[in-house]
Design an enzyme around this catalytic site. Structure first.
Site, mmCIF file in Angstrom:
data_model
loop_
_atom_site.group_PDB
_atom_site.id
_atom_site.type_symbol
_atom_site.label_atom_id
_atom_site.label_comp_id
_atom_site.label_asym_id
_atom_site.label_seq_id
_atom_site.Cartn_x
_atom_site.Cartn_y
_atom_site.Cartn_z
ATOM 1 N N ARG A 7 -2.576 7.274 3.541
ATOM 2 C CA ARG A 7 -2.900 5.727 3.528
ATOM 3 C C ARG A 7 -1.549 4.879 3.507
ATOM 4 O O ARG A 7 -1.816 3.746 2.952
ATOM 5 C CB ARG A 7 -4.065 5.319 2.958
ATOM 6 C CG ARG A 7 -5.504 6.005 3.507
ATOM 7 C CD ARG A 7 -5.668 5.888 4.995
ATOM 8 N NE ARG A 7 -6.761 6.929 5.252
ATOM 9 C CZ ARG A 7 -6.756 7.894 5.945
ATOM 10 N NH1 ARG A 7 -5.643 8.286 6.005
ATOM 11 N NH2 ARG A 7 -7.517 8.669 6.167
ATOM 12 N N SER A 18 -13.547 1.395 5.574
ATOM 13 C CA SER A 18 -13.674 1.926 4.136
ATOM 14 C C SER A 18 -12.728 0.884 3.211
ATOM 15 O O SER A 18 -11.688 0.457 3.682
ATOM 16 C CB SER A 18 -12.881 3.397 4.017
ATOM 17 O OG SER A 18 -13.619 4.076 4.568
ATOM 18 N N GLU A 74 -8.384 -0.379 0.286
ATOM 19 C CA GLU A 74 -7.425 0.033 1.344
ATOM 20 C C GLU A 74 -6.956 -1.098 2.267
ATOM 21 O O GLU A 74 -5.810 -1.127 2.606
ATOM 22 C CB GLU A 74 -8.284 1.190 2.073
ATOM 23 C CG GLU A 74 -7.512 1.392 3.618
ATOM 24 C CD GLU A 74 -8.149 2.998 3.971
ATOM 25 O OE1 GLU A 74 -8.101 2.668 5.370
ATOM 26 O OE2 GLU A 74 -8.872 3.695 3.121
#
Length: 371
Positions: free
Chosen positions: A164, A246, A363
């Protein structure tokens, strides 16, 4: 467009006014808008699909450049080598691109179906799902380097992809990138079979062994079904989809730190020696936060009561909660502020840290706000 509210441009539906909002629909318009803000010494926020950021209720006082470029070209000159190159404009809707590639028998993106947002954002975050991420198919990314005032193209290797993250994300501060993505080029395989299925849940849905292949059309169908069941495909009437997806990344921790967790805590290879990846969802649920945490229900005495752990904690008055379908998503139930969403996220992160000693990290980009 001065004073434009940014909430309507994000999937979480929060965010105050922009000092100035400029829409840029071509590569040159993007460069011109960014350069004008830089020349004026104004703070700059880049926005496209708005699916991976929480903007504060105070908004953003500088220039917000909303990238609306779209379209892509397919170069199949290398088809004899078993692949095609697809060059995609930064503002192109991601799932429209994925759908096109699957319908035209280009393999490699099918497990990334249903992810909201723009194509230009995918290399920044190294977007991934169901065992694959875009680093496996990106060939090059074309950007505008704000420091040198020149076009700069990066190869896959130069982007230094991680879980990520990428060089593009690591050089972005408060939503203001050094490198503004203009277009992304993908190298995709040819054929109706998708890439090998690496994710156990998806393999079960397809009724195939992990590591085997399935038709890309079938993969896309099952991914969309699985994501929809978790509230991860945008559907305006469904408040569970009013989120950034998320909210927390899966923690990557030293093996010694993970050894103190219960034996049933999921552990996955992290790609880093001496480290393992944990399941953020497992940590959240086993710290006592159920799906729907933050919603209010009527108790027998008629007073509001929390539907899950935290009845004695301040929450967002039911305006924000964990998704009723998936504990990783913090959702806007209607009328929520950015601070409402962050309040739920803080309670969850604090609770996980108190229970397991592991701090969860967000995130999405947090613009002018923090946990």
């Amino acid at each position: 467009m001065a004073g434009s509210m940014l909430a309507s441009l994000t999937t979480a539906g929060v965010g105050g006014p922009a000092g100035k909002l400029v829409e840029a629909g071509t590569e040159q318009e993007i460069i011109d808008a960014v350069s004008a803000a830089d020349d004026a010494g104004e703070p700059l926020l880049i926005l496209a699909g708005g699916s991976n950021l929480i903007i504060s209720d105070a908004g953003f006082g500088g220039t917000v450049v909303r990238i609306t470029s779209s379209g892509f070209t397919v170069n199949d000159d290398d088809a004899s080598c078993g692949g095609v190159m697809v060059n995609v404009q930064a503002g192109q809707d991601w799932d429209e691109l994925v759908e096109y590639t699957v319908l035209h028998a280009f393999s490699g993106l099918e497990t990334l179906s249903g992810i909201p947002g723009s194509t230009g954002a995918t290399p920044v975050q190294n977007v991934g799902a169901y065992g694959s991420d875009v680093s496996q198919t990106i060939a090059t990314v074309r950007t505008w380097d704000r420091e040198t005032r020149a076009i700069k193209s990066f190869t896959n290797f130069e982007l230094k992809f991680g879980y990520r993250t990428s060089l593009l994300k690591r050089t972005t501060v408060n939503g203001s990138p050094r490198y503004v993505v203009l277009s992304v080029e993908f190298q995709l395989g040819l054929g109706r079979m998708g890439t090998p299925i690496r994710y156990a849940e998806l393999a079960r849905a397809l009724d195939v062994p992990v590591g085997s292949r399935a038709y890309a059309n079938d993969v896309r169908r099952e991914v969309l079904r699985l994501r929809s069941a978790k509230g991860m495909v945008l559907d305006p009437p469904d408040r569970d989809t009013w989120s950034t997806g998320s909210f927390f990344t899966n923690p990557i921790v030293p093996e010694s730190e993970a050894s103190g967790l219960p034996v049933d805590a999921p552990r996955f290879p992290a790609g880093e020696e001496g480290k393992v990846k944990l399941s953020a969802a497992w940590l959240i649920e086993n710290a006592g936060f159920a799906k729907g945490f933050g919603l209010q229900t009527s108790s027998e005495n008629g007073r509001p009561d929390q539907s899950s752990r935290g009845a004695d904690m301040p929450t967002a008055g039911g305006r924000a909660s964990l998704s009723t379908k998936h504990t990783l998503a913090v959702t806007n139930r209607g009328g929520a502020s950015a601070e409402d969403l962050l309040g739920i996220a803080r309670l969850v992160a604090d609770g996980v840290e108190r229970t397991f000693g592991i701090r969860l990290h967000p995130e999405p980009l947090l613009i002018n706000c923090s946990l």
